[in-house]
Scaffold this active site. Structure first.
Site, PDB file in Angstrom:
ATOM      1  N   CYS A  29      31.686   1.968  11.985  1.00 44.67           N
ATOM      2  CA  CYS A  29      32.035   1.020  13.043  1.00 44.67           C
ATOM      3  C   CYS A  29      31.608  -0.372  12.604  1.00 44.67           C
ATOM      4  O   CYS A  29      30.429  -0.655  12.525  1.00 44.67           O
ATOM      5  CB  CYS A  29      31.292   1.413  14.303  1.00 44.67           C
ATOM      6  SG  CYS A  29      32.210   1.038  15.762  1.00 44.67           S
ATOM      7  N   THR A  72       0.839  -1.199   0.000  1.00 41.87           N
ATOM      8  CA  THR A  72       0.000   0.000   0.000  1.00 41.87           C
ATOM      9  C   THR A  72       0.873   1.247   0.000  1.00 41.87           C
ATOM     10  O   THR A  72       1.836   1.334   0.759  1.00 41.87           O
ATOM     11  CB  THR A  72      -0.922  -0.021   1.241  1.00 41.87           C
ATOM     12  OG1 THR A  72      -1.674  -1.237   1.186  1.00 41.87           O
ATOM     13  CG2 THR A  72      -1.856   1.172   1.271  1.00 41.87           C
TER      14      THR A  72
END
Ligand code: PLP
Length: 413
Positions: free
Chosen positions: A329, A241
């Site tokens: 990281c 949707t």
């Protein structure tokens, strides 16, 4: 503490005008645009209007060529995996070594699946090696994916020229560009200078629309298999949707950006250039990553030799200043970014790179504050850095030669 937000290449504040435009579709007009009853006509019309507006603002494209997605990562994945699925006979792809992970990691994944992927190198300023690009084009090349501007450095890639060369070599090669950092910041003309681009990705949250909405331009006739199967939304090209409110927000955000472009570009460039000039004057051993290349007006990526970007960001944050570093990281260790690696940024600076990215909402006073605070942060961190100790006591040529090495010297070397 007031926040000074200079991380607009990561995400942007939602513009009040955008909130105003989308709010009715989060409240009264919540109906599913695919529903048959009269009440659903409002949301369905809003999606259709937004699609037409976005297509028009990208250079009078056709509304049917705009596919709404959830983000630029989805647009990039759809563009690349969709093209491969629709054209299984060709198994060679060309991209660059500096793409956003939403293309770069897709390329790495394709390699593991047996597709040949060429990552074209860049020079130390982040500029693509055009000779290598031309050499890489082959009779079995299926697609090319080159970003329009890099998110870390702001370096702009010559998509007009590369897409033209690609189509002159073989019109059946599909040309994709990740324009996430340029839509709303640079004019894009899909009927003019971008007429050879088949697929173009972008995302709402980089241009003052909310997170969770993106789009993929698919030129008519381009073969691209749907990524999400299910319902018939988006002409059967993406099930699910529609996010009506955010689609309306994306269209309004792009409209605002294009209205403001002529005024914003000189103002933002002026602030960015002032920031760059003042920091260069106040901080020794500072370089601009991509500084000699054609760059986005809002981006400044500085390499602070001999210190760590994470430390800088932490201290900037203590002053309420939001910026970002070139490191990601990964699994507990700080890996330098693949973009700076590809640019051969020396080991003394690859961990010490900081990106400031400005927006329509950035003010001169905010830039003044960074000019005041940043040099002191760099100086204080350098006082703790063993490399800085060695460099500042060394004669300048020796320090400079340290700054040219791309790998950290072995202990005792
Ligand atoms: N491509 C580029 C160039 C980007 O800068 C980003 C976000 O940083 C993306 C793709 C991914 O965007 P999104 O967060 O909408 O998936």
């Amino acid at each position: 503490m007031t926040v000074i937000y200079l991380d607009n290449n990561a995400t942007t504040a939602v513009a009040p005008e955008v909130v105003e435009a989308l709010m009715p579709y989060l409240t009264g007009e919540y109906f599913n645009p695919s529903s048959m009853y009269e009440a659903a006509r409002g949301p369905a019309d809003a999606v259709a209007r937004s699609r037409r507006l976005i297509a028009k603002l990208l250079g009078h494209a056709r509304a049917t060529e705009i596919l709404f997605t959830s983000c630029a990562s989805e647009s990039n994945n759809t563009a690349i995996f969709g093209t491969i699925a629709a054209n299984p006979e060709r198994r060679h792809i060309i991209t660059t070594s500096v793409e956003h992970p939403a293309v770069y990691e897709v390329g790495k994944d394709l390699e593991r699946r047996g597709i040949e992927v060429e990552f074209i190198p860049v020079d130390t300023q982040g500029r693509i090696d055009k000779t290598e690009f031309v050499r890489a084009l082959r009779p079995d090349t299926l697609m090319v994916s080159v970003m329009h501007a890099n998110n870390e450095t702001g370096v702009i890639y010559p998509v007009e020229e590369l897409s033209r060369i690609t189509k002159e070599t073989d019109p059946s090669i599909v040309f994709h560009t990740d324009a996430t950092q340029t839509v709303g910041k640079l004019p894009i003309d899909l009927r003019g200078s971008f007429a050879n681009v088949d697929l173009l990705s972008f995302s709402g949250h980089k241009l003052h629309a909310p997170k969770g909405i993106g789009a993929l331009y698919i030129r008519r006739g381009t073969r691209c298999r749907p990524f999400l199967l299910g319902g018939h939304q988006e002409d059967g090209r993406r099930a699910g949707t529609e996010n009506v409110a955010f689609i309306v927000g994306l269209a309004r955000a792009l409209e605002l950006a294009m209205e403001r472009l002529d005024a914003d570009v000189p103002r933002i460039t002026g602030m960015r250039d002032r920031l760059q000039t003042e920091l260069m004057a106040r901080i020794p051993y500072l370089e601009v990553n991509g500084g000699e290349a054609k760059r986005l007006d809002n981006t400044l990526n500085v390499a602070c030799h001999f210190i760590e970007g994470e430390g800088i960001l932490y201290q900037l944050s203590e002053h309420g200043i939001c910026a970002s570093s070139g490191s990601a990281c990964t699994s507990g260790s700080l890996e330098p970014s693949h973009v700076l690696r590809a640019m051969n940024v020396p080991f003394t600076a690859v961990h010490g790179s900081v990106r400031f990215s400005l927006s329509h909402y950035t003010t001169d006073a905010e830039i003044d504050r960074v000019i005041e605070v940043f040099p002191e942060i760099v100086a204080s961190l350098r006082r703790l850095s063993p490399y800085w100790d060695a460099a500042k006591n060394a004669p300048r040529p020796e320090a400079l030669s340290m700054m040219e090495q791309t790998e950290m010297p072995q202990a005792g070397a």
